[in-house]
Design a protein around this motif. Structure first.
Motif, mmCIF file in Angstrom:
data_model
loop_
_atom_site.group_PDB
_atom_site.id
_atom_site.type_symbol
_atom_site.label_atom_id
_atom_site.label_comp_id
_atom_site.label_asym_id
_atom_site.label_seq_id
_atom_site.Cartn_x
_atom_site.Cartn_y
_atom_site.Cartn_z
ATOM 1 N N PRO A 184 0.809 -1.219 0.000
ATOM 2 C CA PRO A 184 0.000 0.000 0.000
ATOM 3 C C PRO A 184 0.843 1.270 0.000
ATOM 4 O O PRO A 184 0.342 2.359 -0.298
ATOM 5 C CB PRO A 184 -0.783 -0.099 1.310
ATOM 6 C CG PRO A 184 0.044 -0.957 2.198
ATOM 7 C CD PRO A 184 0.775 -1.916 1.298
ATOM 8 N N GLY A 185 2.129 1.161 0.336
ATOM 9 C CA GLY A 185 2.956 2.336 0.577
ATOM 10 C C GLY A 185 3.234 2.413 2.063
ATOM 11 O O GLY A 185 2.613 1.696 2.862
ATOM 12 N N ILE A 186 4.148 3.277 2.442
ATOM 13 C CA ILE A 186 4.620 3.221 3.821
ATOM 14 C C ILE A 186 5.082 4.582 4.323
ATOM 15 O O ILE A 186 5.557 5.406 3.548
ATOM 16 C CB ILE A 186 5.781 2.174 3.900
ATOM 17 C CG1 ILE A 186 6.166 1.837 5.341
ATOM 18 C CG2 ILE A 186 6.994 2.632 3.099
ATOM 19 C CD1 ILE A 186 7.009 0.565 5.466
ATOM 20 N N VAL A 187 4.885 4.799 5.616
ATOM 21 C CA VAL A 187 5.460 5.963 6.290
ATOM 22 C C VAL A 187 6.672 5.442 7.062
ATOM 23 O O VAL A 187 6.533 4.537 7.884
ATOM 24 C CB VAL A 187 4.465 6.600 7.289
ATOM 25 C CG1 VAL A 187 5.104 7.809 7.970
ATOM 26 C CG2 VAL A 187 3.165 6.991 6.589
ATOM 27 N N VAL A 188 7.843 5.973 6.749
ATOM 28 C CA VAL A 188 9.070 5.530 7.417
ATOM 29 C C VAL A 188 9.612 6.700 8.224
ATOM 30 O O VAL A 188 9.839 7.777 7.669
ATOM 31 C CB VAL A 188 10.136 5.057 6.397
ATOM 32 C CG1 VAL A 188 11.378 4.544 7.122
ATOM 33 C CG2 VAL A 188 9.571 3.970 5.493
ATOM 34 N N GLU A 189 9.794 6.492 9.529
ATOM 35 C CA GLU A 189 10.285 7.601 10.361
ATOM 36 C C GLU A 189 11.612 7.273 11.013
ATOM 37 O O GLU A 189 11.885 6.115 11.327
ATOM 38 C CB GLU A 189 9.249 7.974 11.417
ATOM 39 C CG GLU A 189 8.896 6.829 12.341
ATOM 40 C CD GLU A 189 8.854 7.231 13.797
ATOM 41 O OE1 GLU A 189 9.732 7.978 14.244
ATOM 42 O OE2 GLU A 189 7.917 6.772 14.486
ATOM 43 N N GLY A 190 12.444 8.325 11.164
ATOM 44 C CA GLY A 190 13.746 8.113 11.786
ATOM 45 C C GLY A 190 14.563 9.384 11.826
ATOM 46 O O GLY A 190 14.044 10.475 12.123
ATOM 47 N N ARG A 191 15.871 9.236 11.525
ATOM 48 C CA ARG A 191 16.768 10.385 11.575
ATOM 49 C C ARG A 191 17.440 10.651 10.224
ATOM 50 O O ARG A 191 17.812 11.766 9.922
ATOM 51 C CB ARG A 191 17.888 10.149 12.595
ATOM 52 C CG ARG A 191 17.451 9.868 14.012
ATOM 53 C CD ARG A 191 16.865 11.103 14.636
ATOM 54 N NE ARG A 191 16.731 10.970 16.089
ATOM 55 C CZ ARG A 191 15.859 10.191 16.709
ATOM 56 N NH1 ARG A 191 15.030 9.445 16.011
ATOM 57 N NH2 ARG A 191 15.811 10.162 18.024
ATOM 58 N N ASP A 192 17.617 9.578 9.441
ATOM 59 C CA ASP A 192 18.365 9.686 8.182
ATOM 60 C C ASP A 192 17.529 9.182 7.011
ATOM 61 O O ASP A 192 18.063 8.754 6.000
ATOM 62 C CB ASP A 192 19.643 8.833 8.280
ATOM 63 C CG ASP A 192 19.328 7.356 8.530
ATOM 64 O OD1 ASP A 192 18.203 7.058 8.983
ATOM 65 O OD2 ASP A 192 20.188 6.508 8.246
ATOM 66 N N ILE A 193 16.223 9.198 7.178
ATOM 67 C CA ILE A 193 15.356 8.604 6.147
ATOM 68 C C ILE A 193 15.376 9.453 4.869
ATOM 69 O O ILE A 193 15.539 8.919 3.772
ATOM 70 C CB ILE A 193 13.902 8.424 6.663
ATOM 71 C CG1 ILE A 193 13.897 7.750 8.043
ATOM 72 C CG2 ILE A 193 13.072 7.625 5.659
ATOM 73 C CD1 ILE A 193 14.631 6.436 8.117
ATOM 74 N N CYS A 194 15.239 10.782 5.017
ATOM 75 C CA CYS A 194 15.184 11.642 3.832
ATOM 76 C C CYS A 194 16.528 11.717 3.119
ATOM 77 O O CYS A 194 16.583 11.810 1.890
ATOM 78 C CB CYS A 194 14.765 13.061 4.237
ATOM 79 S SG CYS A 194 13.122 13.139 4.950
ATOM 80 N N ALA A 195 17.621 11.713 3.871
ATOM 81 C CA ALA A 195 18.932 11.903 3.246
ATOM 82 C C ALA A 195 19.531 10.595 2.752
ATOM 83 O O ALA A 195 20.175 10.568 1.710
ATOM 84 C CB ALA A 195 19.888 12.580 4.233
ATOM 85 N N VAL A 196 19.340 9.509 3.509
ATOM 86 C CA VAL A 196 20.089 8.286 3.220
ATOM 87 C C VAL A 196 19.203 7.108 2.801
ATOM 88 O O VAL A 196 19.455 6.459 1.789
ATOM 89 C CB VAL A 196 20.923 7.864 4.464
ATOM 90 C CG1 VAL A 196 21.695 6.572 4.199
ATOM 91 C CG2 VAL A 196 21.861 8.981 4.890
ATOM 92 N N VAL A 197 18.185 6.815 3.607
ATOM 93 C CA VAL A 197 17.426 5.576 3.387
ATOM 94 C C VAL A 197 16.558 5.685 2.131
ATOM 95 O O VAL A 197 16.609 4.811 1.259
ATOM 96 C CB VAL A 197 16.569 5.225 4.627
ATOM 97 C CG1 VAL A 197 15.797 3.927 4.405
ATOM 98 C CG2 VAL A 197 17.445 5.106 5.876
ATOM 99 N N LEU A 198 15.779 6.751 2.043
ATOM 100 C CA LEU A 198 14.827 6.882 0.931
ATOM 101 C C LEU A 198 14.888 8.287 0.321
ATOM 102 O O LEU A 198 13.898 9.024 0.338
ATOM 103 C CB LEU A 198 13.410 6.601 1.448
ATOM 104 C CG LEU A 198 13.182 5.206 2.064
ATOM 105 C CD1 LEU A 198 11.898 5.173 2.878
ATOM 106 C CD2 LEU A 198 13.169 4.138 0.978
#
Ligand code: DC
Length: 221
Positions: free
Chosen positions: A125-139
């Motif tokens: 369905p899609g996903i909300v991913v939360e953390g510290r480096d999600i925007c820069a590194v993970v996704l």
């Protein structure tokens, strides 16, 4: 929500990003991944082995990604380590004090980042991913990239209320962790270029949720 939308949310502790991420995932029918819980679960595992969290070499050698099994259901978040539910244990003071050291180890980060990418790409369905480096590194390619923050007083007050703890101690703890997380060599906590900042200091939780839902709907056409 059509298409599998990926929403990346970063921010410091107590910014409200977890509550917002979960609520947005629920409202939009998306999966939800709390990456902080993965670093916490790894820390619990390292401590359970009796390894000193500051012994980076031993931590790197002992870390294994396939042990870490997070739930991606926003109505039932939680995490298992090799089948054992450690959702409560990972919120305790010992893990909270050890997690910055464990999450600063490059080998741990690369294992977790790969696992996070795999979970996100397998989400139907899609996903909300939360953390510290999600925007820069993970996704970094996520169509919605947000940095949710609040001033340190507001964050300490919220965390203390959540945990039934004292504000002064919570604030000191939070500042220590903020400093460790934002000054480490690998993937420090920072606002990724192009990420949209939402300052929640003077906002109600419901307003933040509504704003993120609007942003997500607009991004999804
Ligand atoms: O969000 P939290 O407080 O549960 O996160 C626990 C710790 O994990 C936090 O000190 C920073 C680290 N962390 C990280 O380094 N990278 C992430 N993507 C998520 C959390």
């Amino acid at each position: 929500m059509p298409n599998s939308l990926i929403i990346a949310i970063d921010g410091p502790s107590g910014s409200g990003k977890s509550s917002v991420s979960r609520a947005v995932a629920t409202e939009l029918g998306l999966d939800y991944l709390d990456t902080g819980s993965m670093y916490r679960a790894m820390t619990w595992f390292i401590q359970e082995l009796g390894i000193d969290v500051n012994d980076a070499q031993m931590v790197a050698k002992s870390a294994k990604a396939d042990l870490i099994q997070p739930s991606i259901d926003p109505s039932e978040p939680g995490i298992r380590v090799a089948g054992r539910d450690v959702s409560l244990e990972i919120r305790g003071p010992e893990v909270t004090q050890g997690v910055s050291a464990v999450s600063a180890v490059p080998e741990v980060r690369s294992l977790m980042v790969n696992l996070q990418r795999e979970i996100a790409s397998n989400s139907k369905p899609g996903i909300v991913v939360e953390g510290r480096d999600i925007c820069a590194v993970v996704l970094p390619e996520a169509p919605v990239r947000l940095f949710i923050t609040a001033d340190p007083d507001a964050r300490a007050n919220r965390r203390a209320k959540e945990n039934g703890a004292e504000v002064t101690t919570t604030q000191a703890d939070l500042e220590k962790r903020d400093l460790a997380d934002s000054t480490r060599a690998v993937s420090p906590l920072e606002i990724a270029p192009g990420a949209r900042v939402i300052d929640t200091t003077y906002m109600e939780l419901s307003e933040v949720i509504a704003q993120v839902v609007d942003i997500a709907r607009a991004a999804n056409g």
